[in-house]
Design a protein around this motif. Structure first.
Motif, PDB file in Angstrom:
ATOM      1  N   THR A 115       0.844  -1.186   0.000  1.00 36.95           N
ATOM      2  CA  THR A 115       0.000   0.000   0.000  1.00 36.95           C
ATOM      3  C   THR A 115       0.881   1.239   0.000  1.00 36.95           C
ATOM      4  OG1 THR A 115      -1.697  -1.171   1.245  1.00 36.95           O
ATOM      5  CG2 THR A 115      -1.786   1.224   1.292  1.00 36.95           C
ATOM      6  N   THR A 149      -1.114  -1.632  -9.905  1.00 32.30           N
ATOM      7  CA  THR A 149      -1.912  -2.845 -10.142  1.00 32.30           C
ATOM      8  C   THR A 149      -1.237  -3.799 -11.118  1.00 32.30           C
ATOM      9  OG1 THR A 149      -3.135  -1.591 -11.824  1.00 32.30           O
ATOM     10  CG2 THR A 149      -4.114  -1.738  -9.629  1.00 32.30           C
ATOM     11  N   THR A 150      -0.146  -3.345 -11.743  1.00 24.72           N
ATOM     12  CA  THR A 150       0.588  -4.213 -12.671  1.00 24.72           C
ATOM     13  C   THR A 150       1.261  -5.325 -11.888  1.00 24.72           C
ATOM     14  OG1 THR A 150       1.024  -2.285 -14.061  1.00 24.72           O
ATOM     15  CG2 THR A 150       2.317  -4.259 -14.503  1.00 24.72           C
TER      16      THR A 150
END
Length: 238
Positions: A129, A157-158
């Motif tokens: 995060t 998000t990759t």
């Protein structure tokens, strides 16, 4: 007659004294009887409370913001079935792997100048995060950190890079061989070690497409990172 009167007076006085003595004796007897009665246990005396009649409150340290515990005396009552939720465990660290080679193992020829010179498939997990951008730098650590690849601008998000296929939206710098994107290992002699490092950056790196490899790599490595992970492979000239 005077003798009779004196006798009657003495008799009356004796009776009076006798009555007083009797009254004292009766009073003493009654007091003794009362004392004896009070000494007997008729179920009216106080008993020590049994264990199930007592109430005990235990206090527990309050949890701090990091899931630990604070000092004693916080006043939080402890009981069974309170419904308290345990704090989450530590998250998995950022890890980088490849289906083409293992860490420290040989990089197949298809990903070098002696083969198809394709960029190898890469996978990473455990992006933390707070990550704003994912970037990757590949260097030959045996030749002063010669840059073979800098790819940046990848969203958090990759989860990886497919073989010879940069993710949509990613930017690639120019490597130290003067070509954009990937340039496979091509050691002139001996065995060289190549380090792939993925960075979970806390802010954008600012790398632009076609930027010089050394400058782009320096930008990525100077940008504050939430986490990073490395994978190494070897290529021999033989």
């Amino acid at each position: 007659m005077r003798g009779d009167a004196g006798a009657r007076a003495r008799s009356g006085a004796a009776v009076t004294v006798g009555r007083r003595v009797l009254a004292v004796l009766v009073a003493g007897a009654l007091a003794a009887a009362g004392a004896a009665a009070c000494s007997k246990d008729e179920g009216r005396t106080l008993r020590k409370p049994s264990a199930d009649q007592t109430t005990t409150t235990t206090t527990a340290p309050a949890a701090d913001s990091a899931g630990g515990t604070g000092g004693a005396g916080s006043g939080a009552a402890v009981g069974t079935g309170s419904g308290a939720t345990a704090s989450a465990g530590p998250t998995a660290p950022l890890q980088l792997t490849s289906s083409a080679f293992v860490d420290g193992g040989p990089i197949p020829a298809d990903y070098t100048c002696r083969g198809a010179d394709r960029s190898p498939p890469l996978l990473w997990t455990g992006v933390p995060t707070g990550t704003a951008e994912i970037a990757l730098v590949v260097r030959d650590v045996d030749v002063g950190g010669f840059v073979h690849w800098v790819i940046a601008g990848m969203p958090p998000t990759t989860g990886g890079i497919a073989e010879d296929t940069p993710p949509a939206g990613a930017v690639e710098a120019t490597n130290d061989l003067g070509r954009p994107g990937w340039s496979g290992p091509c050691p002139p002699s001996g065995t060289h070690n190549y380090q792939f490092t993925v960075y979970a950056l806390a802010q954008p790196s600012g790398v632009t497409a076609g930027e010089a490899g050394g400058e782009a790599a320096a930008k990525v490595e100077a940008t504050p990172a939430v986490a990073s992970a490395a994978l190494s492979g070897q290529v021999s000239a033989d």
